[in-house]
Design a protein around this motif. Structure first.
Motif, short mmCIF file in Angstrom:
data_model
loop_
_atom_site.label_atom_id
_atom_site.label_comp_id
_atom_site.label_asym_id
_atom_site.label_seq_id
_atom_site.Cartn_x
_atom_site.Cartn_y
_atom_site.Cartn_z
N ASN A 5 9.46 26.97 31.07
CA ASN A 5 8.85 28.29 30.93
C ASN A 5 9.32 28.98 29.65
OD1 ASN A 5 7.44 27.99 33.29
ND2 ASN A 5 8.86 29.17 34.54
N ALA A 6 10.61 28.87 29.36
CA ALA A 6 11.15 29.46 28.14
C ALA A 6 10.53 28.79 26.91
CB ALA A 6 12.67 29.34 28.11
N THR A 7 10.38 27.48 26.97
CA THR A 7 9.79 26.74 25.86
C THR A 7 8.33 27.15 25.68
OG1 THR A 7 11.26 24.89 26.31
CG2 THR A 7 9.34 24.44 24.95
N MET A 8 7.61 27.24 26.78
CA MET A 8 6.20 27.65 26.71
C MET A 8 6.07 29.07 26.18
SD MET A 8 4.33 25.14 27.47
CE MET A 8 2.75 25.88 27.81
N SER A 9 6.95 29.93 26.63
CA SER A 9 6.94 31.31 26.15
C SER A 9 7.21 31.35 24.65
CB SER A 9 7.98 32.14 26.90
OG SER A 9 8.05 33.43 26.37
N GLY A 10 8.18 30.57 24.21
CA GLY A 10 8.50 30.49 22.78
C GLY A 10 7.35 29.90 21.99
N ALA A 11 6.68 28.92 22.55
CA ALA A 11 5.54 28.30 21.88
C ALA A 11 4.38 29.29 21.76
CB ALA A 11 5.09 27.05 22.63
N ARG A 12 4.17 30.08 22.81
CA ARG A 12 3.11 31.10 22.76
C ARG A 12 3.43 32.15 21.71
NH1 ARG A 12 2.88 30.36 28.35
NH2 ARG A 12 4.37 32.02 28.72
N LYS A 13 4.69 32.57 21.67
CA LYS A 13 5.10 33.57 20.66
C LYS A 13 4.90 33.01 19.26
CE LYS A 13 8.54 36.15 23.27
NZ LYS A 13 9.97 36.47 23.41
N ILE A 63 1.88 32.73 14.19
CA ILE A 63 1.12 31.94 13.22
C ILE A 63 -0.27 32.52 13.04
CG2 ILE A 63 0.01 29.70 12.83
CD1 ILE A 63 2.56 28.41 14.02
N GLU A 64 -0.93 32.85 14.14
CA GLU A 64 -2.27 33.44 14.06
C GLU A 64 -2.25 34.77 13.31
OE1 GLU A 64 -3.57 33.61 18.13
OE2 GLU A 64 -3.84 31.43 18.24
N ARG A 65 -1.21 35.58 13.55
CA ARG A 65 -1.08 36.86 12.86
C ARG A 65 -0.93 36.65 11.35
NH1 ARG A 65 2.69 40.11 10.94
NH2 ARG A 65 4.40 38.72 11.47
N VAL A 66 -0.09 35.70 10.97
CA VAL A 66 0.13 35.43 9.54
C VAL A 66 -1.13 34.85 8.90
CG1 VAL A 66 1.41 33.93 7.94
CG2 VAL A 66 2.64 35.23 9.68
N LEU A 82 4.08 35.49 2.54
CA LEU A 82 3.41 34.77 3.63
C LEU A 82 3.50 33.26 3.40
CD1 LEU A 82 0.23 37.02 4.01
CD2 LEU A 82 2.22 36.94 5.54
N ARG A 83 3.39 32.85 2.15
CA ARG A 83 3.49 31.42 1.81
C ARG A 83 4.86 30.87 2.16
NH1 ARG A 83 5.30 29.89 -3.37
NH2 ARG A 83 5.26 27.66 -3.65
N ASP A 84 5.90 31.66 1.90
CA ASP A 84 7.26 31.23 2.26
C ASP A 84 7.39 31.01 3.76
OD1 ASP A 84 8.01 31.31 -0.41
OD2 ASP A 84 8.94 33.30 -0.26
N GLN A 85 6.81 31.92 4.54
CA GLN A 85 6.84 31.77 6.00
C GLN A 85 6.08 30.52 6.43
OE1 GLN A 85 8.45 33.63 8.60
NE2 GLN A 85 7.84 31.71 9.51
N ILE A 86 4.93 30.31 5.82
CA ILE A 86 4.10 29.14 6.14
C ILE A 86 4.84 27.86 5.80
CG2 ILE A 86 2.01 27.90 5.44
CD1 ILE A 86 0.65 30.69 5.27
N LYS A 87 5.52 27.83 4.66
CA LYS A 87 6.28 26.64 4.27
C LYS A 87 7.39 26.35 5.29
CE LYS A 87 7.38 26.10 -0.12
NZ LYS A 87 7.79 26.43 -1.49
N THR A 88 8.00 27.39 5.83
CA THR A 88 9.03 27.21 6.86
C THR A 88 8.42 26.55 8.09
OG1 THR A 88 10.20 29.18 6.08
CG2 THR A 88 10.71 28.41 8.31
N TRP A 89 7.26 27.01 8.51
CA TRP A 89 6.59 26.43 9.68
C TRP A 89 6.16 25.00 9.42
CZ3 TRP A 89 3.42 31.47 10.25
CH2 TRP A 89 4.13 32.39 11.02
#
Length: 124
Positions: free
Chosen positions: A27-35, A40-43, A87-94
């Motif tokens: 559940n914690a993993t799923m919650s983290g994945a949803r967050k 990602i969608e927001r960015v 935003l690009r820096d965040q994307i590169k992290t992901w």
């Protein structure tokens, strides 16, 4: 015979406890994945809006007739490219993260921002 009964009862209890712990972790993993997916969608939405705004300002820079107007738009363009770079820096992290499985849209967004960065260098 009685001893076997206790062992079975203990194993049932142990397995129930273990299942509950695993379910809690899931559940914690799923919650983290949803967050993460929401973030990602927001960015990605911000990238789309930022690129659109960049293009609008770009047109204004090259359609401006007076030098002071052109300089004002160049300052706005620089602000927008800075936002896109963050935003690009965040994307590169992901992209480098093992948590994100589907990286195609992230890679496309990163390339788009880098294209806009190259475009900005022409203006600078």
């Amino acid at each position: 015979r009685r001893r076997g009964y206790c062992t079975i009862t203990y194993l049932k209890y142990f397995n129930t406890e273990r299942r509950q712990r695993i379910q809690h972790i899931d559940n914690a993993t799923m919650s983290g994945a949803r967050k993460l997916q929401t973030e990602i969608e927001r960015v990605m939405k911000k990238v789309d809006e930022g690129v659109e705004l960049f293009d609008e300002i770009w047109e204004k820079v090259y359609s401006a007739e007076q030098q002071n107007q052109k300089e004002k738009y160049e300052v706005e363009l620089k602000k927008e490219i800075k936002k896109l770079q963050r935003l690009r820096d965040q994307i590169k992290t992901w992209i480098g993260s093992s948590e994100v499985k589907d990286k195609d849209s992230l890679i496309d967004a990163r390339k788009l921002i880098e294209t806009k960065m190259e475009q900005f260098k022409v203006c600078e």
